[in-house]
Design an enzyme around this catalytic site. Structure first.
Site, PDB file in Angstrom:
ATOM      1  N   LYS A 241       0.837  -1.206   0.000  1.00  0.00           N
ATOM      2  CA  LYS A 241       0.000   0.000   0.000  1.00  0.00           C
ATOM      3  C   LYS A 241       0.873   1.258   0.000  1.00  0.00           C
ATOM      4  O   LYS A 241       1.924   1.266   0.632  1.00  0.00           O
ATOM      5  CB  LYS A 241      -0.834   0.053   1.289  1.00  0.00           C
ATOM      6  CG  LYS A 241      -2.030  -0.855   1.304  1.00  0.00           C
ATOM      7  CD  LYS A 241      -2.875  -0.575   2.537  1.00  0.00           C
ATOM      8  CE  LYS A 241      -4.043  -1.529   2.608  1.00  0.00           C
ATOM      9  NZ  LYS A 241      -4.954  -1.430   1.455  1.00  0.00           N
ATOM     10  N   ARG A 315     -10.563 -10.862   1.895  1.00  0.00           N
ATOM     11  CA  ARG A 315     -11.484 -11.847   1.318  1.00  0.00           C
ATOM     12  C   ARG A 315     -10.889 -13.249   1.365  1.00  0.00           C
ATOM     13  O   ARG A 315     -11.618 -14.235   1.417  1.00  0.00           O
ATOM     14  CB  ARG A 315     -11.868 -11.426  -0.106  1.00  0.00           C
ATOM     15  CG  ARG A 315     -10.726 -11.436  -1.085  1.00  0.00           C
ATOM     16  CD  ARG A 315     -11.043 -10.681  -2.376  1.00  0.00           C
ATOM     17  NE  ARG A 315     -11.101  -9.230  -2.176  1.00  0.00           N
ATOM     18  CZ  ARG A 315     -11.388  -8.355  -3.138  1.00  0.00           C
ATOM     19  NH1 ARG A 315     -11.661  -8.771  -4.356  1.00  0.00           N
ATOM     20  NH2 ARG A 315     -11.408  -7.062  -2.875  1.00  0.00           N
TER      21      ARG A 315
HETATM   22  N1  BES Z   1      -8.131  -3.288   4.148  1.00  0.00           N
HETATM   23  C1  BES Z   1      -8.237  -2.956   2.774  1.00  0.00           C
HETATM   24  C2  BES Z   1      -9.487  -2.180   2.450  1.00  0.00           C
HETATM   25  C3  BES Z   1      -9.570  -0.782   2.931  1.00  0.00           C
HETATM   26  C4  BES Z   1      -8.752   0.179   2.386  1.00  0.00           C
HETATM   27  C5  BES Z   1     -10.512  -0.437   3.842  1.00  0.00           C
HETATM   28  C6  BES Z   1      -8.850   1.466   2.788  1.00  0.00           C
HETATM   29  C7  BES Z   1     -10.624   0.852   4.247  1.00  0.00           C
HETATM   30  C8  BES Z   1      -9.780   1.810   3.726  1.00  0.00           C
HETATM   31  C9  BES Z   1      -8.260  -4.212   1.929  1.00  0.00           C
HETATM   32  O1  BES Z   1      -7.499  -5.263   2.397  1.00  0.00           O
HETATM   33  C10 BES Z   1      -7.710  -3.829   0.585  1.00  0.00           C
HETATM   34  O2  BES Z   1      -6.578  -3.449   0.539  1.00  0.00           O
HETATM   35  N2  BES Z   1      -8.525  -3.922  -0.452  1.00  0.00           N
HETATM   36  C11 BES Z   1      -8.115  -3.570  -1.760  1.00  0.00           C
HETATM   37  C12 BES Z   1      -8.650  -4.603  -2.722  1.00  0.00           C
HETATM   38  C13 BES Z   1      -8.061  -4.500  -4.105  1.00  0.00           C
HETATM   39  C14 BES Z   1      -6.577  -4.829  -4.066  1.00  0.00           C
HETATM   40  C15 BES Z   1      -8.805  -5.449  -5.002  1.00  0.00           C
HETATM   41  C16 BES Z   1      -8.667  -2.189  -2.075  1.00  0.00           C
HETATM   42  O3  BES Z   1      -9.775  -1.861  -1.659  1.00  0.00           O
HETATM   43  O4  BES Z   1      -7.947  -1.426  -2.706  1.00  0.00           O
HETATM   44 MN    MN Z   2      -5.483  -5.139   1.822  1.00  0.00          MN
END
Ligand code: BES
Ligand code: MN
Ligand code: ZN
Length: 461
Positions: A241, A315
């Site tokens: 991230k 997920r």
């Molecule tokens: N924990 C995050 C989702 C999230 C991000 C919640 C920011 C609240 C604020 C999750 O694990 C994630 O990173 N999801 C990705 C999925 C994508 C890689 C398909 C996302 O939402 O970018």
């Molecule tokens: Mn994530």
């Protein structure tokens, strides 16, 4: 928390709080003693929503509080406005002198608004107490506020003090308090007992991944199983991230925190269900042994999963936990998790989307979300997008290449792992209040738990 509410015997000495709107203020002001009225006028008080004014008595002591509320007809009327009061008032015992729009929600808001995260420094909140308003089920308000504090404390605690092990300890303490059974599958044992995805996500951390399993209640009662995403920190894994996105990822166990809060309410209220709580608790870390993009794992349920992005880890851990939950064909299977940024893009931080095929359940969730002021909004499990999860190598890909409808495609991914439960509800929560609002201090937030608790109370109370 319990000391917030004072017994009725003391209510005669309590300082009255009068709620006013721009419309009702003139009449209310007329009923005040003349010096108090002049004091309010001199301060330019017009009952603007959220404005608070403390009025002196003849002796100069604090005698009365007036607080502005939205007009009944205001579309943006916030029933939690009185939740600002604990942060505005000096220490003392107060009572509601007249009814706010909804006395129960106002009392709850007062309790929710009194929360501060105090683990690492002294709590500077004044000791504000409230005499419970007549007709409000104060035990239920205290139950909901205590659960919200639990969820907030767990989320606000930074990851160095809230890893998979500490999350499991919190779950174990909750189980012990209510005589529930507690088991936990840790580290390589996850592989042996067939939870490959939980292990894959968590194995790069020095803090071992685990699956928490709590059971409570009469086994002959309807089976309700709660599953919560317990990612104790989400770096994104190798698909790392950006720093801004990583900044609040201590909250990525918000689903786990909220299912524990919900479980606490259910057990405290002794609802007639057989409750099970499953929490895959992991840290999505970066190391030489981390799982990689394009790795393929066989899931507990059977289908092989190709890793399109290691940041779509929530997920994955939920898939194995949902598969286990599904094996005993629960009457109701509910999962909560901070799963996608896309949910926040679609609906913002305060309005989590929920998904279900059960129309009766959907209507009930929406109704309780509204009456509890725990907002939730239904989005569709849109069948035509299911093919976006196709993989060239495996049965399914965890992250579609496009960025459209990200919360929906996540829900569709999870759906593949639920086939036996009689009814399934998935909520893509945010679990965080980015800037303080009445009753909602900045930081970790209890979302969906109160609405679902009331739904369960109605069904199984
Ligand atoms: N924990 C995050 C989702 C999230 C991000 C919640 C920011 C609240 C604020 C999750 O694990 C994630 O990173 N999801 C990705 C999925 C994508 C890689 C398909 C996302 O939402 O970018
Ligand atoms: Mn994530
Ligand atoms: Zn995550």
């Amino acid at each position: 928390m319990h000391s917030l509410f004072e017994t009725a015997t003391a209510s005669t000495t309590a300082i009255p709080i009068t709620f006013a709107t721009r419309t009702t203020w003139a009449a209310i002001a007329d009923g005040l003693p003349a010096p108090a009225r002049r004091f309010a006028t001199a301060n330019g008080f017009t009952a603007k929503p959220g404005r608070c004014l403390t009025l002196p008595g003849p002796d100069g002591q604090l005698a009365h509080v007036v607080f502005g509320l939205d007009d009944e007809s205001d579309r943006a009327r916030d029933p939690f406005r009185p939740g600002a009061l604990p942060g505005l008032l000096p220490s003392g015992l107060y009572r509601f002198a007249n009814a706010p729009h909804d006395a129960r929600l106002a009392t709850l808001a007062f309790a929710l608004g009194a929360y501060r995260f105090g683990r690492y420094r002294k709590n500077e909140m004044p000791a504000v107490r409230l005499a419970p308003p007549d007709g409000v089920d104060i035990a239920d308000v205290v139950r909901m506020a205590a659960a919200a504090s639990l969820a907030r404390d767990l989320i606000n605690t930074p990851s160095n003090d809230m890893g998979p092990e500490q999350l499991a300890q919190a779950a174990q303490a909750l189980a012990a308090r209510f005589g529930a059974s507690f088991t936990c599958i840790v580290g390589d044992e996850l592989v042996k007992q067939n939870f490959p995805l939980i292990h894959a996500v968590g194995m790069a951390s020095t803090r071992a991944p685990r699956l928490i399993d709590i059971s409570w209640g009469d086994p002959s009662h309807p089976r309700v199983t709660l599953v919560g995403k317990g990612v104790c920190f989400d770096t994104g894994g190798l698909d790392l991230k950006p720093s801004g996105g990583m900044l609040i990822m201590k909250k990525d166990m918000g689903g786990a925190a909220n299912v524990l809060a919900l479980a606490q309410m259910v057990m405290d209220a002794k609802l007639k269900i057989r409750l099970r709580v499953l929490i895959p608790a992991v840290e999505n870390a970066v190391a030489g042994n981390a799982f990689r993009p394009l790795d393929v794992f066989k899931s507990r349920k059977g289908p092989t999963v190709e890793i399109g992005n290691t940041d779509a880890e929530g997920r994955l851990v939920l898939a194995d936990a949902l598969a286990l939950a599904d094996e005993e064909k629960p009457d109701l299977l509910i999962d909560l998790g901070t799963l996608t940024g896309a949910a926040r893009v679609a609906l913002g931080p305060d309005l989590p989307p929920f998904y279900t095929h059960d129309e009766t359940l959907a209507a009930s969730v929406a109704a309780h979300a509204k009456t509890e002021n725990d907002p939730l909004w239904r989005l569709p499990l849109w069948p035509a997008y299911d093919s976006w999860l196709d993989s060239k190598t495996a049965d399914i890909n965890n992250a579609p290449s496009g960025s459209f409808a990200g919360s929906i495609t996540c829900a569709l991914f999870l759906q593949r792992f639920v086939t036996e439960a009689k009814s399934w509800l998935h909520v893509d929560i945010y679990g965080w209040t980015p800037s303080a609002k009445p009753a909602r201090p900045e930081g970790g937030e209890c979302q969906a738990a109160r609405a679902i608790y009331k739904l369960l109370s109605e069904r199984y109370g």
